[in-house]
Write a protein that holds these residues in place. Structure first.
Motif, mmCIF file in Angstrom:
data_model
loop_
_atom_site.group_PDB
_atom_site.id
_atom_site.type_symbol
_atom_site.label_atom_id
_atom_site.label_comp_id
_atom_site.label_asym_id
_atom_site.label_seq_id
_atom_site.Cartn_x
_atom_site.Cartn_y
_atom_site.Cartn_z
ATOM 1 N N GLY A 63 0.771 -1.234 0.000
ATOM 2 C CA GLY A 63 0.000 0.000 0.000
ATOM 3 C C GLY A 63 0.800 1.280 0.000
ATOM 4 N N VAL A 64 2.123 1.179 -0.193
ATOM 5 C CA VAL A 64 2.986 2.356 -0.199
ATOM 6 C C VAL A 64 3.705 2.425 -1.540
ATOM 7 C CG1 VAL A 64 4.957 3.487 0.895
ATOM 8 C CG2 VAL A 64 3.323 2.211 2.292
ATOM 9 N N LEU A 65 3.614 3.587 -2.198
ATOM 10 C CA LEU A 65 4.298 3.780 -3.468
ATOM 11 C C LEU A 65 5.801 3.669 -3.276
ATOM 12 C CD1 LEU A 65 4.027 4.521 -6.477
ATOM 13 C CD2 LEU A 65 4.120 6.933 -5.782
ATOM 14 N N ALA A 66 6.448 2.837 -4.080
ATOM 15 C CA ALA A 66 7.905 2.673 -3.988
ATOM 16 C C ALA A 66 8.591 3.998 -4.321
ATOM 17 C CB ALA A 66 8.367 1.578 -4.945
ATOM 18 N N ASP A 67 9.650 4.316 -3.581
ATOM 19 C CA ASP A 67 10.379 5.577 -3.778
ATOM 20 C C ASP A 67 10.800 5.782 -5.227
ATOM 21 O OD1 ASP A 67 10.150 6.169 -1.096
ATOM 22 O OD2 ASP A 67 12.175 5.507 -0.589
ATOM 23 N N CYS A 68 11.140 4.708 -5.908
ATOM 24 C CA CYS A 68 11.593 4.824 -7.288
ATOM 25 C C CYS A 68 10.476 5.266 -8.233
ATOM 26 C CB CYS A 68 12.180 3.501 -7.779
ATOM 27 S SG CYS A 68 11.015 2.121 -7.729
ATOM 28 N N CYS A 69 9.237 5.266 -7.761
ATOM 29 C CA CYS A 69 8.089 5.566 -8.614
ATOM 30 C C CYS A 69 7.435 6.902 -8.284
ATOM 31 C CB CYS A 69 7.049 4.462 -8.474
ATOM 32 S SG CYS A 69 7.652 2.827 -8.904
ATOM 33 N N SER A 70 7.994 7.656 -7.375
ATOM 34 C CA SER A 70 7.356 8.914 -6.991
ATOM 35 C C SER A 70 8.065 10.108 -7.611
ATOM 36 C CB SER A 70 7.354 9.057 -5.462
ATOM 37 O OG SER A 70 8.664 9.154 -4.979
ATOM 38 N N GLY A 71 7.351 11.214 -7.653
ATOM 39 C CA GLY A 71 7.945 12.474 -8.092
ATOM 40 C C GLY A 71 8.095 12.630 -9.586
ATOM 41 N N ARG A 72 7.470 11.765 -10.353
ATOM 42 C CA ARG A 72 7.558 11.897 -11.802
ATOM 43 C C ARG A 72 6.203 12.335 -12.331
ATOM 44 N NH1 ARG A 72 9.599 6.206 -13.681
ATOM 45 N NH2 ARG A 72 7.479 5.840 -13.053
ATOM 46 N N GLY A 73 6.117 12.485 -13.607
ATOM 47 C CA GLY A 73 4.855 12.836 -14.227
ATOM 48 C C GLY A 73 4.927 14.189 -14.888
ATOM 49 N N VAL A 74 3.865 14.509 -15.596
ATOM 50 C CA VAL A 74 3.782 15.773 -16.315
ATOM 51 C C VAL A 74 3.542 16.890 -15.323
ATOM 52 C CG1 VAL A 74 2.483 17.024 -18.071
ATOM 53 C CG2 VAL A 74 2.897 14.578 -18.347
ATOM 54 N N ASP A 75 4.271 17.979 -15.514
ATOM 55 C CA ASP A 75 4.171 19.127 -14.621
ATOM 56 C C ASP A 75 3.793 20.359 -15.444
ATOM 57 O OD1 ASP A 75 4.722 20.728 -12.160
ATOM 58 O OD2 ASP A 75 6.394 21.455 -13.383
ATOM 59 N N ARG A 76 2.671 20.985 -15.128
ATOM 60 C CA ARG A 76 2.160 22.129 -15.875
ATOM 61 C C ARG A 76 3.183 23.270 -15.946
ATOM 62 N NH1 ARG A 76 -2.734 24.327 -17.441
ATOM 63 N NH2 ARG A 76 -3.892 22.568 -16.593
ATOM 64 N N ASP A 77 3.829 23.607 -14.841
ATOM 65 C CA ASP A 77 4.783 24.715 -14.831
ATOM 66 C C ASP A 77 5.967 24.454 -15.755
ATOM 67 O OD1 ASP A 77 3.225 26.162 -13.033
ATOM 68 O OD2 ASP A 77 4.280 25.365 -11.278
ATOM 69 N N THR A 78 6.476 23.240 -15.734
ATOM 70 C CA THR A 78 7.602 22.894 -16.612
ATOM 71 C C THR A 78 7.186 22.996 -18.073
ATOM 72 O OG1 THR A 78 8.542 21.431 -14.946
ATOM 73 C CG2 THR A 78 9.272 21.095 -17.221
ATOM 74 N N LEU A 79 6.032 22.468 -18.413
ATOM 75 C CA LEU A 79 5.562 22.545 -19.791
ATOM 76 C C LEU A 79 5.402 23.998 -20.231
ATOM 77 C CD1 LEU A 79 2.879 19.714 -19.900
ATOM 78 C CD2 LEU A 79 5.223 19.636 -20.771
ATOM 79 N N SER A 80 4.876 24.814 -19.354
ATOM 80 C CA SER A 80 4.701 26.229 -19.666
ATOM 81 C C SER A 80 6.044 26.910 -19.908
ATOM 82 C CB SER A 80 3.953 26.927 -18.533
ATOM 83 O OG SER A 80 3.779 28.274 -18.822
ATOM 84 N N ARG A 81 7.022 26.636 -19.048
ATOM 85 C CA ARG A 81 8.366 27.207 -19.222
ATOM 86 C C ARG A 81 9.003 26.778 -20.539
ATOM 87 N NH1 ARG A 81 9.068 25.759 -13.939
ATOM 88 N NH2 ARG A 81 10.424 24.034 -14.476
ATOM 89 N N LEU A 82 8.642 25.602 -21.017
ATOM 90 C CA LEU A 82 9.193 25.092 -22.266
ATOM 91 C C LEU A 82 8.400 25.535 -23.500
ATOM 92 C CD1 LEU A 82 10.147 21.518 -21.066
ATOM 93 C CD2 LEU A 82 11.698 23.422 -21.534
ATOM 94 N N GLY A 83 7.374 26.345 -23.272
ATOM 95 C CA GLY A 83 6.665 26.967 -24.393
ATOM 96 C C GLY A 83 5.314 26.385 -24.744
ATOM 97 N N VAL A 84 4.841 25.376 -24.040
ATOM 98 C CA VAL A 84 3.531 24.827 -24.345
ATOM 99 C C VAL A 84 2.480 25.895 -24.047
ATOM 100 C CG1 VAL A 84 1.818 23.054 -23.764
ATOM 101 C CG2 VAL A 84 4.236 22.447 -23.931
ATOM 102 N N GLY A 85 1.630 26.172 -25.021
ATOM 103 C CA GLY A 85 0.601 27.181 -24.856
ATOM 104 C C GLY A 85 1.022 28.572 -25.262
ATOM 105 N N ASP A 86 2.269 28.726 -25.671
ATOM 106 C CA ASP A 86 2.798 30.019 -26.104
ATOM 107 C C ASP A 86 2.933 30.003 -27.626
ATOM 108 O OD1 ASP A 86 4.082 32.399 -26.544
ATOM 109 O OD2 ASP A 86 5.869 31.901 -25.367
ATOM 110 N N PRO A 87 2.071 30.735 -28.335
ATOM 111 C CA PRO A 87 2.092 30.666 -29.798
ATOM 112 C C PRO A 87 3.326 31.292 -30.429
ATOM 113 C CG PRO A 87 0.539 32.339 -29.080
ATOM 114 C CD PRO A 87 1.050 31.626 -27.859
ATOM 115 N N GLY A 88 4.111 31.970 -29.644
ATOM 116 C CA GLY A 88 5.089 32.691 -30.336
ATOM 117 C C GLY A 88 6.464 32.718 -30.123
#
Length: 88
Positions: A63-88
């Motif tokens: 019932g506990v997520l293994a440490d090796c499996c936590s902290g990953r995934g899509v992050d809105r702030d990172t995507l935004s910094r990389l230009g997702v949603g910015d047309p220009g």
């Protein structure tokens, strides 16, 4: 003393998920109870969210997520910094 260990593998059915399933099965002992859970099932997805799973494959042990499996995934702030949603 044989203590039962419950291992949940959260999978989307991809090749990398299959590799994780194979690894866990290779490592498992007779006291390990392994469940492969399909993330396409809404109940499984709800369980995954409750454990903090943000990407798959992921493994929870007793019932506990293994440490090796936590902290990953899509992050809105990172995507935004990389230009997702910015047309220009």
């Amino acid at each position: 003393m044989n203590t039962r260990r419950t291992i949940e593998i959260f999978s989307a059915g991809c090749g990398i998920c299959d590799d994780t399933i194979k690894l866990v099965n290779e490592m498992a002992c007779p006291s390990c109870e392994i469940s492969v859970l399909d993330m396409k099932d809404k109940h499984v997805a709800t369980r995954a969210r409750s454990l903090g799973i943000k990407s798959v494959p992921a493994v929870a042990i007793d019932g506990v997520l293994a440490d090796c499996c936590s902290g990953r995934g899509v992050d809105r702030d990172t995507l935004s910094r990389l230009g997702v949603g910015d047309p220009g």
